[in-house]
Every structure is written in C-alpha cells, then in structure tokens.
Write a protein that holds these residues in place. Sequence first.
Motif: not given
Ligand code: SAH
Length: 355
Positions: A118-119, A170-171, A173-175, A206, A270, A301-304, A347
Amino acid sequence: MTQSFFDFSRLELEETCKDSGIPKMHAQNLFRAAYKDSNPAPWSREGLPKKYAKYCAEKFVGPNLRVVSEHLSQYDHSVKFVIELSDLRQIEMVLMPESKRVTLCVSSQVGCAQACVFCHTGRMGLGRNLDASEIIGQVWLANKWISEHPQWLVETRLPPQQRITNIVFMGMGEPLDNVPAVAKSISIMTDPYGLNLAIRRISVSTAGHLDGLEELVKIHPAVRLAISVHSAIDAERSKIMPINRRWPLAQLIQKLRSLPTQQENGLLIQYTLISGVNDSLLHADKLVEILDGLNVKINIIPLNPVGPSRMKAPETQQLENFRDQIYKSGIRVMVRYSKGQDIAAACGQLVIQSN
Ligand code: SAH
C-alpha cells in the motif's frame, strides 16, 4: 580525503580532533556552531586558531545535500521538501507545524526494501541507505529553512525563535534496516552540544524489523517506537507486508513485551485502514487480542491512495466503527489524518519518480 562534518558524532569529532592536536574544547565549539548556529562551515567562525581552521577546512566539507523544491500545503502549512544528495539521488522530508511544536519527518533510505503493497516508497525498491550526515543534514536544512522563513512561523502562530522540536523517522525507508546511520543521527540530535532534543521527542517507525530493533534499543533504549502493524492476522499481514514472513506477529509481539523501557513509555501502534482488507470488526477484535497486556496507543491511519493501486480508504462509518470497537476494549485509540494531503506528503505518498 574530505569527509562530511555532519557524519561525526561529537565523540568521534573529539577523537579525530585529538589525533590532530586540536583540544576538546574546540571540537565541542565546532560541533555547537554547526548545529546550534546552523553554520555550514563551523571552522570558519571566529575564535578558532588559524592552524586548526586550516586543518578543518582541508579535512571537512559542509552539508552534502540540498533542497531542490519545496511544496507548501494550503490546508495545514506543512511543507514537503525534495532533497538532492551528492550522488544526485533524491529523497523527501516533511515539516509539520503544530500548536506548540514543529515535527520533522525524515527519510532514512533512498526508497525501501520492504515492499509493503500500500506504500508508494515500497514500490520503488531500495536505492541505498542514507548515511548519518544525510539524515542529520535533513534536520539541519529544515532548521535553516525555518530561520530563513519567519513568515511561515507567523502564519503557523509559532514564536520567532521556534525550531524543530520533534523528529519522526516516518519518511522514506525502513529505519531499522539502517541502524548504524539512524543511531548515530539520533546521538547527534540528542547531544547537548548538538540539537539537544530529548530522546522522548524522537520516534522511530518500523514495519517490524526485529534484528534492527534489538540493535537500536541497545544504543538508544528510550527512543520512542512506532510499530506498523496493519493486520493482526498473520496470513493477511504477510500479503500486505512481506516482512511478516520473516518476522511474524507472534515474534513481533514477544519482542515488544521484552522491552522494559518501551513498556514504561508506551508504544505507538500504527494501523493503516484499507477498505475491505483489514477494516472489519473482527480485525479490530484480533488487534485488541494480540496487544493484550502491552502499554500501547493505536493510531488508525485511513489509507492514502497511492499510484495505480486499487486499494481504497475506508468509508467514514467503517472507520468509526473500527475505532469504537477498539475504544470499547479500553485501549487508547485515535484516527490520524495525514498532513500535507494536497502536496503528496501524506503517509505512504513519498516517492521519487525515476526519469
Ligand atoms: N518503514 C517504516 C517507516 C514508514 S512510516 C514503517 O513501516 O513503519 C510511514 C507509515 O505510513 C507506516 O506506518 C506505513 O505503513 C504507513 N503507510 C504507508 N503507506 C501508506 C498509505 N498509502 N496510507 C496510509 N499509511 C501508509
């Protein structure tokens, strides 16, 4: 060979300076000037003996990244920056003003290896890890930008001297896939001679990288953790987050239970809610069940929407039902709408188009 000044923790800098006969006091002053006064070439400041200044000018270079474009949200005054690194690769960071604080969302990698479906960043694949100077450099650039844009502070009703107070990893990458650089940048952020931020103001998010988690909490036990769970059912989580195949939920939860400082401070969970995928009441019950006994707060977090994906955000009613179901269990829960929706800074929306 020159090296970025911003790649040194204070202890490393003191060590390097000592080897060249530069007293500790000067190393500390250089460090302070770089971070407190946002000086890109701290060795050029007054008060440093000429021979030391010459040595530093030959050894160090300033920030190795630059802003290529900035995008200001008309809704919430957040600002997304596209940043170019020295090898011309690009990353993004997002500055978010709130009532009494300013949070910077930093990237830790160019792209990401985790491929969460979803990212948008996940769809890019991994370019490379950032080094510490490129992570701390984002904070440095953002603080400098704030100091050069007093009008932004006026518009956001923040005091004129306000600078960044909180950092979220939260930008892009996977920290926890890049712990050495992330940990060093956190040391600089929290150093009293550096940015002097309290460790509780720094959150690392993470997807559930447990080796990285173990490594990071050894170095920074009190750093705040945000865990992206997104499904409490293993088979379903594996489909949307491939990392779950390596570290399934049971291992993840067990690991979280074994972190005493984190238990004391509380963990942020999250949960990106995706219509028809993970948003039923059963999913909510399952989530409550696996988190039983942990000190957590849940952010839904509602999906973007991202790119060509068919995945959709849930309807408002579904979102409220899901939240209320969790709320009834006594767990703290809130819906977090992403900032910067109009500038693709939300996000999951950070991506660099390769051209
Ligand atoms: N890699 C780390 C840092 C990303 S943080 C992690 O996975 O946590 C960004 C957050 O936004 C994470 O919880 C990620 O899963 C979430 N995210 C990613 N794509 C998204 C989307 N399309 N809509 C809402 N949240 C999303």
